[in-house]
Design a protein around this motif. Structure first.
Motif, short mmCIF file in Angstrom:
data_model
loop_
_atom_site.label_atom_id
_atom_site.label_comp_id
_atom_site.label_asym_id
_atom_site.label_seq_id
_atom_site.Cartn_x
_atom_site.Cartn_y
_atom_site.Cartn_z
N VAL A 151 16.26 28.90 3.67
CA VAL A 151 15.27 28.82 2.68
C VAL A 151 15.59 28.71 1.28
CG1 VAL A 151 13.39 29.90 4.08
CG2 VAL A 151 14.60 31.29 2.29
N HIS A 152 16.97 28.89 0.96
CA HIS A 152 17.56 28.42 -0.40
C HIS A 152 17.75 26.99 -0.68
CE1 HIS A 152 18.45 32.67 0.34
NE2 HIS A 152 18.13 32.83 -0.94
N TYR A 153 17.75 26.22 0.32
CA TYR A 153 17.99 24.78 0.33
C TYR A 153 16.72 23.95 -0.09
CZ TYR A 153 22.49 25.96 1.68
OH TYR A 153 23.95 26.34 1.77
N GLY A 154 16.62 23.13 -1.01
CA GLY A 154 15.60 22.08 -1.33
C GLY A 154 15.00 21.42 0.04
N ALA A 170 15.76 16.56 -6.02
CA ALA A 170 14.23 16.67 -6.13
C ALA A 170 13.76 15.45 -6.36
CB ALA A 170 14.04 17.72 -7.13
N ARG A 171 14.17 14.64 -7.54
CA ARG A 171 13.71 13.33 -7.76
C ARG A 171 13.66 12.31 -6.63
NH1 ARG A 171 17.26 13.19 -12.47
NH2 ARG A 171 16.22 14.02 -14.11
N GLY A 172 14.91 12.17 -5.82
CA GLY A 172 14.94 11.28 -4.56
C GLY A 172 14.15 11.88 -3.50
N GLU A 199 21.18 20.75 -0.60
CA GLU A 199 21.01 20.73 0.89
C GLU A 199 22.24 21.25 1.30
OE1 GLU A 199 20.08 16.37 2.42
OE2 GLU A 199 20.92 16.02 0.24
N PRO A 200 22.19 21.78 2.47
CA PRO A 200 23.31 22.82 2.87
C PRO A 200 24.36 21.75 3.16
CG PRO A 200 21.70 22.42 4.68
CD PRO A 200 21.12 21.74 3.52
N PRO A 201 25.76 22.60 3.17
CA PRO A 201 26.93 21.72 3.60
C PRO A 201 27.14 21.30 4.97
CG PRO A 201 27.27 24.12 3.40
CD PRO A 201 25.90 23.90 3.14
N ALA A 202 27.97 20.39 5.25
CA ALA A 202 27.96 19.62 6.43
C ALA A 202 28.48 20.84 7.56
CB ALA A 202 29.23 18.50 6.41
N THR A 203 29.04 22.05 7.04
CA THR A 203 29.49 22.82 8.12
C THR A 203 28.37 23.93 8.21
OG1 THR A 203 30.11 24.40 6.19
CG2 THR A 203 31.90 22.92 7.09
N HIS A 204 27.25 23.66 7.68
CA HIS A 204 26.13 24.32 8.05
C HIS A 204 25.62 24.28 9.44
CE1 HIS A 204 21.95 25.88 7.52
NE2 HIS A 204 22.67 26.81 6.66
N LEU A 227 -5.85 22.38 -5.21
CA LEU A 227 -4.84 23.12 -4.34
C LEU A 227 -3.48 22.85 -5.05
CD1 LEU A 227 -4.23 25.15 -2.05
CD2 LEU A 227 -3.95 23.13 -0.88
N GLY A 228 -2.79 23.85 -5.22
CA GLY A 228 -1.32 23.71 -5.76
C GLY A 228 -0.29 24.62 -5.22
N GLY A 229 0.97 24.36 -5.39
CA GLY A 229 1.83 25.30 -4.98
C GLY A 229 3.25 24.94 -5.71
N MET A 230 4.03 25.92 -5.63
CA MET A 230 5.37 25.96 -6.20
C MET A 230 6.56 26.21 -5.19
SD MET A 230 6.72 28.38 -9.56
CE MET A 230 5.81 27.66 -10.78
N ASN A 231 7.72 25.72 -5.44
CA ASN A 231 9.03 26.25 -4.68
C ASN A 231 9.87 26.41 -5.64
OD1 ASN A 231 10.27 23.91 -5.07
ND2 ASN A 231 9.68 23.28 -3.14
N HIS A 232 11.00 27.20 -5.30
CA HIS A 232 12.10 27.45 -6.14
C HIS A 232 13.31 27.22 -5.13
CE1 HIS A 232 13.99 30.45 -9.33
NE2 HIS A 232 14.95 29.84 -8.73
#
Length: 180
Positions: free
Chosen positions: A70-73, A119-121, A58-63, A48-53
Motif C-alpha cells: 500500500v505504499h505505492y501509488g 499521479a498526473r499520468g 510503482e513497485p520495482p520490477a523485482t517486486h 463524497l470524497g477521499g484522500m490517499n497518501h
C-alpha cells in the motif's frame, strides 16, 4: 470555532500508505507531504470524497507479482477509487486535486518528481479531471481536505534549515564498569 449548536469537526490524519473516504459534512482529512503525493478525489453529485497518501509511484520490477504494498501509488489510487465507487460515486463525475511531490534534498534521487508524474499520468489514463495541483518544488506541504464539499487548503511548510552534523566527542572513561 464550533458554535454551541453544531458539533466540532472531525479531523482524520491520512498517513503514508493509507486512504480514507467520507461524506461527513464535518469531516476533514489531513496529511503532511514531502516527496509523497496525496490525491484528493471528490464526487460533487453525492458529496463524497477521499484522500490517499503514497510514498512511491510503482513497485520495482523485482517486486513479487500479485503482492500488494500500500505504499505505492498504483495500489492506493485504485483502492481510493474503488472505495468511492462502493459508496455510490461515479467515475465519470470524479474530480481530482494533487499535492506533494517535492524534492526536499538537493542531490538526492528525484522521487517527488516521479511521484507527481505518475499521479498526473494515472488521472489522464483513467479520464479523471484534474481540477488543481500543487506539486514539485523543495518544500513540504500540509493538506486539509473536506471530502463532502471538495474544498482543499494546501499550505507550504518553509524549508527546514540544513543542520550541520556535529562531531561525536568521546570522553576518556572514568572508573570501572562492572557488568552483571
Amino acid at each position: 470555532m464550533a458554535s454551541a449548536n453544531s458539533p466540532a469537526s472531525t479531523h482524520l490524519t491520512v498517513l503514508q500508505g493509507q486512504f480514507r473516504v467520507s461524506a461527513g459534512p464535518k469531516v476533514e482529512l489531513s496529511t503532511v507531504l514531502g516527496s509523497c503525493v496525496a490525491t484528493c478525489l471528490y464526487d460533487p453529485v453525492i458529496e463524497l470524497g477521499g484522500m490517499n497518501h503514497f510514498l512511491l509511484s510503482e513497485p520495482p520490477a523485482t517486486h513479487a507479482r500479485g503482492e500488494v504494498d500500500v505504499h505505492y501509488g498504483v495500489y492506493l489510487m485504485e483502492m481510493l477509487i474503488n472505495e468511492m465507487l462502493a459508496y455510490g460515486a461515479r467515475k465519470e463525475r470524479l474530480r481530482a486535486h494533487l499535492y506533494g511531490g517535492a524534492n526536499i534534498r538537493a542531490g538526492m534521487q528525484r522521487i517527488g518528481t516521479a511521484n507527481a508524474e505518475f499521479a498526473r499520468g494515472f488521472l489522464v489514463r483513467e479520464r479523471i479531471e484534474l481540477m488543481r495541483e500543487d506539486l514539485g518544488g523543495t518544500c513540504a506541504r500540509r493538506v486539509d481536505f473536506r471530502p463532502a464539499s471538495g474544498l482543499v487548503r494546501c499550505r507550504t511548510v518553509a524549508e527546514a534549515p540544513e543542520v550541520a552534523v556535529q562531531p561525536v566527542v568521546r570522553r576518556e572513561p572514568r572508573g570501572e564498569v562492572e557488568l552483571f
